[in-house]
Scaffold this motif. Structure first.
Motif, mmCIF file in Angstrom:
data_model
loop_
_atom_site.group_PDB
_atom_site.id
_atom_site.type_symbol
_atom_site.label_atom_id
_atom_site.label_comp_id
_atom_site.label_asym_id
_atom_site.label_seq_id
_atom_site.Cartn_x
_atom_site.Cartn_y
_atom_site.Cartn_z
ATOM 1 N N ARG A 95 10.074 23.838 -27.977
ATOM 2 C CA ARG A 95 8.864 25.113 -27.335
ATOM 3 C C ARG A 95 9.089 26.120 -28.487
ATOM 4 O O ARG A 95 8.364 26.905 -28.393
ATOM 5 C CB ARG A 95 9.354 25.497 -25.979
ATOM 6 C CG ARG A 95 9.106 24.551 -25.045
ATOM 7 C CD ARG A 95 8.565 24.939 -23.777
ATOM 8 N NE ARG A 95 7.295 25.591 -23.838
ATOM 9 C CZ ARG A 95 6.665 25.731 -22.625
ATOM 10 N NH1 ARG A 95 6.969 25.535 -21.360
ATOM 11 N NH2 ARG A 95 5.479 26.338 -22.769
ATOM 12 N N GLY A 99 2.559 25.919 -29.809
ATOM 13 C CA GLY A 99 1.841 25.021 -28.943
ATOM 14 C C GLY A 99 1.994 23.524 -29.315
ATOM 15 O O GLY A 99 1.320 22.863 -28.736
ATOM 16 N N TYR A 101 4.386 21.670 -28.240
ATOM 17 C CA TYR A 101 4.943 20.881 -27.386
ATOM 18 C C TYR A 101 3.714 19.997 -26.580
ATOM 19 O O TYR A 101 3.662 18.949 -25.813
ATOM 20 C CB TYR A 101 5.534 21.784 -26.286
ATOM 21 C CG TYR A 101 4.865 22.492 -25.449
ATOM 22 C CD1 TYR A 101 4.517 22.201 -24.080
ATOM 23 C CD2 TYR A 101 4.079 23.857 -25.726
ATOM 24 C CE1 TYR A 101 3.774 22.899 -22.992
ATOM 25 C CE2 TYR A 101 3.473 24.506 -24.813
ATOM 26 C CZ TYR A 101 3.366 24.148 -23.562
ATOM 27 O OH TYR A 101 2.441 24.961 -22.655
ATOM 28 N N VAL A 102 2.528 20.638 -26.341
ATOM 29 C CA VAL A 102 1.377 20.203 -26.141
ATOM 30 C C VAL A 102 1.209 18.746 -26.621
ATOM 31 O O VAL A 102 0.918 17.708 -25.860
ATOM 32 C CB VAL A 102 0.013 20.920 -25.843
ATOM 33 C CG1 VAL A 102 -1.143 20.223 -25.429
ATOM 34 C CG2 VAL A 102 0.515 22.040 -25.089
ATOM 35 N N GLU A 103 1.022 18.980 -28.057
ATOM 36 C CA GLU A 103 0.834 17.569 -28.666
ATOM 37 C C GLU A 103 1.953 16.582 -28.643
ATOM 38 O O GLU A 103 1.589 15.340 -28.549
ATOM 39 C CB GLU A 103 0.500 17.936 -30.284
ATOM 40 C CG GLU A 103 -0.925 18.587 -30.502
ATOM 41 C CD GLU A 103 -0.694 20.192 -30.116
ATOM 42 O OE1 GLU A 103 0.395 20.635 -29.787
ATOM 43 O OE2 GLU A 103 -2.015 20.711 -29.966
ATOM 44 N N LYS A 132 -0.268 28.941 -16.471
ATOM 45 C CA LYS A 132 -0.608 28.528 -17.678
ATOM 46 C C LYS A 132 -1.385 27.364 -17.843
ATOM 47 O O LYS A 132 -1.093 26.521 -17.149
ATOM 48 C CB LYS A 132 0.830 28.330 -18.403
ATOM 49 C CG LYS A 132 1.720 29.754 -18.370
ATOM 50 C CD LYS A 132 3.042 29.562 -19.098
ATOM 51 C CE LYS A 132 3.937 30.921 -18.722
ATOM 52 N NZ LYS A 132 3.350 32.115 -19.351
ATOM 53 N N SER A 133 -2.023 27.262 -19.035
ATOM 54 C CA SER A 133 -2.896 26.308 -19.183
ATOM 55 C C SER A 133 -2.373 24.989 -19.894
ATOM 56 O O SER A 133 -3.331 23.903 -19.887
ATOM 57 C CB SER A 133 -4.239 26.663 -19.926
ATOM 58 O OG SER A 133 -4.050 27.050 -21.410
ATOM 59 N N GLY A 134 -1.331 24.907 -20.290
ATOM 60 C CA GLY A 134 -0.687 23.912 -21.106
ATOM 61 C C GLY A 134 -0.689 22.504 -20.464
ATOM 62 O O GLY A 134 -1.139 21.577 -20.966
ATOM 63 N N HIS A 137 -4.291 21.173 -20.787
ATOM 64 C CA HIS A 137 -4.445 20.471 -22.251
ATOM 65 C C HIS A 137 -3.819 19.116 -22.566
ATOM 66 O O HIS A 137 -4.070 18.543 -23.314
ATOM 67 C CB HIS A 137 -4.065 21.620 -23.112
ATOM 68 C CG HIS A 137 -4.871 22.921 -23.242
ATOM 69 N ND1 HIS A 137 -6.281 22.735 -23.483
ATOM 70 C CD2 HIS A 137 -4.627 24.097 -22.968
ATOM 71 C CE1 HIS A 137 -6.722 24.131 -23.239
ATOM 72 N NE2 HIS A 137 -5.776 24.796 -23.144
ATOM 73 N N ILE A 138 -2.568 18.916 -21.575
ATOM 74 C CA ILE A 138 -1.678 17.710 -21.834
ATOM 75 C C ILE A 138 -2.507 16.733 -21.161
ATOM 76 O O ILE A 138 -2.905 15.782 -21.859
ATOM 77 C CB ILE A 138 -0.626 18.084 -21.355
ATOM 78 C CG1 ILE A 138 0.671 18.934 -22.153
ATOM 79 C CG2 ILE A 138 0.292 16.701 -20.950
ATOM 80 C CD1 ILE A 138 1.662 19.421 -21.314
ATOM 81 N N TYR A 170 -12.498 24.105 -18.204
ATOM 82 C CA TYR A 170 -11.181 24.267 -17.577
ATOM 83 C C TYR A 170 -11.328 25.171 -16.488
ATOM 84 O O TYR A 170 -10.732 25.120 -15.371
ATOM 85 C CB TYR A 170 -10.222 25.116 -18.735
ATOM 86 C CG TYR A 170 -8.996 25.860 -18.060
ATOM 87 C CD1 TYR A 170 -7.831 24.983 -17.700
ATOM 88 C CD2 TYR A 170 -8.809 27.070 -18.279
ATOM 89 C CE1 TYR A 170 -6.789 25.615 -17.094
ATOM 90 C CE2 TYR A 170 -7.549 27.662 -17.691
ATOM 91 C CZ TYR A 170 -6.774 26.797 -17.298
ATOM 92 O OH TYR A 170 -5.473 27.494 -16.582
ATOM 93 N N ALA A 200 -3.238 31.064 -21.109
ATOM 94 C CA ALA A 200 -3.086 30.016 -22.090
ATOM 95 C C ALA A 200 -1.360 30.019 -21.959
ATOM 96 O O ALA A 200 -0.568 30.894 -22.140
ATOM 97 C CB ALA A 200 -3.368 30.361 -23.570
#
Length: 200
Positions: A95, A99, A101-103, A132-134, A137-138, A170, A200
């Protein structure tokens, strides 16, 4: 997709899982809602207010025939903890690289034929309720559904909600998830803060 590994789980991980599943039964949680889970999904664990939440989600997913996974700091996977953390369902992420970690987790979904990733969208137990929006996105990037799950440690009840396939909007999808949580935990202050505190 990944090939199945023949390596048996370590003795320590088997013992710890047995202990945690015994604690789940001993605590006497009541599980309601959906009776099955998609093989590949992001499971939301909210509201996250206690260390007992992990025990509940392990026990609940075990009852539903799913091996839960969780993301953890890559430093926790160093020897001698590497095998134990992987056996417990850990997915190492770095982390410190923003960002990425999302990918990394999107790539992990694409690599596996089965992955039920449990995420606490609030981030920490000390959160005031904003998400959080992670997680979104994942799920969107991996093309997998989001499954809302909840636990109330005061009443010893918990449950699994209907899977939601992210649409790419979202705010609209967040409103649907918030509506589900309000239906099962109508007076919980951290549930009431979901939409107002998203970031985010």
């Amino acid at each position: 997709m990944e090939a199945k590994t023949a390596r048996a789980p370590s003795l320590s991980s088997r013992l710890v899982k047995r202990l945690l599943l015994w604690l789940y039964r001993w605590k006497g949680w009541t599980l309601s809602g959906e009776t099955s889970l998609p093989g590949r999904c992001v499971i939301l664990g909210a509201p996250h207010t206690s260390n007992w939440d992990f025990v509940f989600f392990l026990g609940a997913t075990s009852r539903l025939g799913v091996e839960p996974a969780f993301m953890g700091k890559h430093t926790l996977f160093k020897w001698p903890m590497t095998r134990f953390m992987l056996d417990m369902g850990g997915v190492p992420v770095n982390r410190s690289t923003g960002g990425n970690y999302v990918e990394a987790l999107i790539a992990e979904f694409k690599r596996r034929s089965r992955l039920a990733l449990v995420i606490a969208p609030e981030g920490t137990r000390s959160s005031k309720g904003g998400w959080k929006s992670g997680f979104y996105h994942i799920a969107l990037g991996a093309g997998v559904p989001i499954v809302p799950a909840w636990v109330n440690n005061e009443t010893m009840q918990g449950g699994i909600g209907p899977a939601l396939m992210p649409s790419g909007d979202y705010q609209a999808d967040l409103a649907k998830l918030a509506a589900f949580y309000r239906s099962v935990l109508p007076d919980h202050p951290r549930v009431l803060a979901i939409e107002g505190g998203a970031n985010a």
